[in-house]
Design a protein around this motif. Structure first.
Motif, PDB file in Angstrom:
ATOM      1  N   PHE A 206      10.182 -13.636 -31.068  1.00  0.00           N
ATOM      2  CA  PHE A 206       9.306 -13.193 -32.026  1.00  0.00           C
ATOM      3  C   PHE A 206       8.101 -13.144 -31.655  1.00  0.00           C
ATOM      4  CE2 PHE A 206      12.929 -14.967 -34.087  1.00  0.00           C
ATOM      5  CZ  PHE A 206      13.401 -14.375 -35.327  1.00  0.00           C
ATOM      6  N   LEU A 207       7.602 -11.789 -31.444  1.00  0.00           N
ATOM      7  CA  LEU A 207       6.379 -11.351 -30.709  1.00  0.00           C
ATOM      8  C   LEU A 207       5.264 -10.689 -31.808  1.00  0.00           C
ATOM      9  CD1 LEU A 207       7.996  -9.993 -27.431  1.00  0.00           C
ATOM     10  CD2 LEU A 207       7.358 -12.208 -27.878  1.00  0.00           C
ATOM     11  N   VAL A 208       4.162 -10.619 -31.284  1.00  0.00           N
ATOM     12  CA  VAL A 208       2.932 -10.128 -32.051  1.00  0.00           C
ATOM     13  C   VAL A 208       2.506  -9.090 -31.159  1.00  0.00           C
ATOM     14  CG1 VAL A 208       2.389 -12.093 -33.346  1.00  0.00           C
ATOM     15  CG2 VAL A 208       1.472 -11.737 -31.263  1.00  0.00           C
ATOM     16  N   HIS A 209       1.840  -8.002 -31.959  1.00  0.00           N
ATOM     17  CA  HIS A 209       0.907  -7.094 -31.305  1.00  0.00           C
ATOM     18  C   HIS A 209      -0.032  -7.596 -30.652  1.00  0.00           C
ATOM     19  CE1 HIS A 209       3.805  -3.612 -32.739  1.00  0.00           C
ATOM     20  NE2 HIS A 209       3.748  -4.347 -33.816  1.00  0.00           N
ATOM     21  N   PRO A 210      -0.749  -6.806 -29.905  1.00  0.00           N
ATOM     22  CA  PRO A 210      -2.055  -7.219 -29.287  1.00  0.00           C
ATOM     23  C   PRO A 210      -3.001  -7.362 -30.434  1.00  0.00           C
ATOM     24  CG  PRO A 210      -1.381  -5.446 -27.650  1.00  0.00           C
ATOM     25  CD  PRO A 210      -0.436  -5.493 -29.093  1.00  0.00           C
ATOM     26  N   ASP A 211      -3.256  -6.939 -31.532  1.00  0.00           N
ATOM     27  CA  ASP A 211      -4.084  -7.206 -32.581  1.00  0.00           C
ATOM     28  C   ASP A 211      -3.775  -8.285 -33.383  1.00  0.00           C
ATOM     29  OD1 ASP A 211      -1.905  -6.308 -34.205  1.00  0.00           O
ATOM     30  OD2 ASP A 211      -2.862  -4.729 -35.100  1.00  0.00           O
TER      31      ASP A 211
ATOM     32  N   PRO B 242       2.332  -9.548 -36.337  1.00  0.00           N
ATOM     33  CA  PRO B 242       3.626  -9.768 -35.936  1.00  0.00           C
ATOM     34  C   PRO B 242       4.501  -8.222 -36.089  1.00  0.00           C
ATOM     35  CG  PRO B 242       3.286 -11.143 -37.710  1.00  0.00           C
ATOM     36  CD  PRO B 242       2.220 -10.286 -37.669  1.00  0.00           C
ATOM     37  N   HIS B 243       5.538  -8.311 -34.912  1.00  0.00           N
ATOM     38  CA  HIS B 243       6.302  -7.219 -34.719  1.00  0.00           C
ATOM     39  C   HIS B 243       7.325  -6.987 -35.733  1.00  0.00           C
ATOM     40  CE1 HIS B 243       6.207  -6.255 -30.176  1.00  0.00           C
ATOM     41  NE2 HIS B 243       5.006  -6.513 -30.680  1.00  0.00           N
ATOM     42  N   LYS B 244       7.683  -6.044 -36.304  1.00  0.00           N
ATOM     43  CA  LYS B 244       8.450  -5.951 -37.497  1.00  0.00           C
ATOM     44  C   LYS B 244      10.064  -6.724 -37.269  1.00  0.00           C
ATOM     45  CE  LYS B 244      10.470  -2.826 -41.149  1.00  0.00           C
ATOM     46  NZ  LYS B 244      10.369  -1.653 -41.557  1.00  0.00           N
ATOM     47  N   TYR B 245      10.464  -6.708 -36.137  1.00  0.00           N
ATOM     48  CA  TYR B 245      11.617  -7.232 -35.819  1.00  0.00           C
ATOM     49  C   TYR B 245      11.672  -7.929 -34.497  1.00  0.00           C
ATOM     50  CZ  TYR B 245      13.267  -3.479 -38.887  1.00  0.00           C
ATOM     51  OH  TYR B 245      13.558  -2.826 -39.965  1.00  0.00           O
ATOM     52  N   PRO B 246      12.409  -8.972 -34.377  1.00  0.00           N
ATOM     53  CA  PRO B 246      12.479  -9.861 -32.919  1.00  0.00           C
ATOM     54  C   PRO B 246      12.885  -8.972 -31.672  1.00  0.00           C
ATOM     55  CG  PRO B 246      14.057 -10.516 -34.364  1.00  0.00           C
ATOM     56  CD  PRO B 246      13.361  -9.562 -35.305  1.00  0.00           C
TER      57      PRO B 246
END
Length: 95
Positions: free
Chosen positions: A35-40, A43-47
């Motif tokens: 479960f990752l996040v964008h640089p901003d 969170p990403h919509k999907y893992p």
């Protein structure tokens, strides 16, 4: 904290002799999701699906949530580096 999910105990074992080294190898590959996040920070919509590798003597991770253990990282030439196979630690369920 990076959240990792293992959804199945299913894993693929790979054993054999290296073509160039001639040495035996034995490892287990298991599918996981990060479960990752964008640089901003959003969170990403999907893992993100990835494969984790275990030593052949280890047992596959049980389904559940994990995080990365600090022993899976080290510093080389003043850069943070991670091991090719992340060290996963179970996350205790919150009450």
């Amino acid at each position: 904290m990076i959240k990792i999910e293992i959804s199945s105990v299913k894993a693929d074992r790979r054993q054999g002799i290296g073509k160039t080294s001639g040495r035996p190898y034995d490892f287990i590959i298991q599918e996981a999701y990060a479960f990752l996040v964008h640089p901003d920070g959003e969170p990403h919509k999907y893992p993100s699906k990835f494969k984790t590798m275990l030593d052949g003597s280890e047992v596959p991770h049980l389904p559940g949530f994990y995080t990365l253990h600090p022993s899976g990282f080290y510093v080389r030439d003043e850069k943070l580096v991670y091991l090719p196979s992340p060290v996963l630690v179970p996350v205790k369920a919150s009450a």
